[in-house]
Motif scaffolding. Structure first.
Motif, mmCIF file in Angstrom:
data_model
loop_
_atom_site.group_PDB
_atom_site.id
_atom_site.type_symbol
_atom_site.label_atom_id
_atom_site.label_comp_id
_atom_site.label_asym_id
_atom_site.label_seq_id
_atom_site.Cartn_x
_atom_site.Cartn_y
_atom_site.Cartn_z
ATOM 1 N N GLY A 52 0.850 -1.763 0.092
ATOM 2 C CA GLY A 52 0.273 0.249 -0.599
ATOM 3 C C GLY A 52 0.879 1.273 -0.009
ATOM 4 O O GLY A 52 2.326 1.201 -0.026
ATOM 5 N N VAL A 53 -0.053 2.215 -0.049
ATOM 6 C CA VAL A 53 0.321 3.815 0.024
ATOM 7 C C VAL A 53 0.267 4.408 0.863
ATOM 8 O O VAL A 53 -1.188 4.493 1.692
ATOM 9 N N PRO A 54 1.200 4.821 2.065
ATOM 10 C CA PRO A 54 1.320 5.628 3.372
ATOM 11 C C PRO A 54 0.077 6.613 3.588
ATOM 12 O O PRO A 54 0.015 7.341 2.223
ATOM 13 N N TRP A 55 -1.013 6.949 4.047
ATOM 14 C CA TRP A 55 -1.899 7.558 3.988
ATOM 15 C C TRP A 55 -1.377 9.217 4.407
ATOM 16 O O TRP A 55 -1.750 9.997 3.543
ATOM 17 N N ARG A 59 -2.677 11.781 0.769
ATOM 18 C CA ARG A 59 -2.989 12.426 0.594
ATOM 19 C C ARG A 59 -2.256 13.912 0.419
ATOM 20 O O ARG A 59 -3.440 15.050 -0.068
ATOM 21 N N ASP A 60 -1.002 13.883 0.903
ATOM 22 C CA ASP A 60 -0.081 15.522 0.031
ATOM 23 C C ASP A 60 -0.372 15.079 -1.518
ATOM 24 O O ASP A 60 -0.639 16.318 -2.530
ATOM 25 N N ALA A 61 -0.351 13.785 -2.056
ATOM 26 C CA ALA A 61 -0.305 13.725 -3.754
ATOM 27 C C ALA A 61 -1.755 14.487 -4.279
ATOM 28 O O ALA A 61 -2.247 15.171 -4.892
ATOM 29 N N HIS A 62 -3.261 13.806 -3.385
ATOM 30 C CA HIS A 62 -4.224 14.320 -3.843
ATOM 31 C C HIS A 62 -4.568 15.790 -3.662
ATOM 32 O O HIS A 62 -4.877 16.791 -4.301
ATOM 33 N N LEU A 63 -4.183 16.453 -2.169
ATOM 34 C CA LEU A 63 -3.310 17.919 -2.110
ATOM 35 C C LEU A 63 -2.720 18.606 -3.108
ATOM 36 O O LEU A 63 -3.621 19.548 -3.727
#
Length: 74
Positions: A52-55, A59-63
């Motif tokens: 998985g990818v750490p949340w 989050r940072d990529a989505h922001l």
């Protein structure tokens, strides 16, 4: 019981109707994606935590994606 007639509907103009259809298609695609993930988990179990990818990273990529988008009017 009293009988109530259904309220009359006002038709949308073609541009608004297209926008509503596009939104519905977008939401349906998201729901289909979620359903396929849940079906995969049901069939194969949870994925390994190592895959998985750490949340925080997600989050940072989505922001960053949101920051790069154009402003939208609701």
């Amino acid at each position: 019981m009293s009988e109530q007639s259904a309220p009359e509907r006002q038709p949308l103009d073609p541009t608004a109707a297209d926008a509503v259809r596009a939104y519905a298609a977008s939401e349906r695609a998201k729901t289909d994606t979620l359903a396929s993930v849940l079906e995969d988990i049901a069939a194969n179990g949870y994925p390994s935590p190592d895959s998985g990818v750490p949340w925080e990273t997600a989050r940072d990529a989505h922001l960053a994606t949101l920051a790069g988008e154009q402003a939208r009017v609701a």
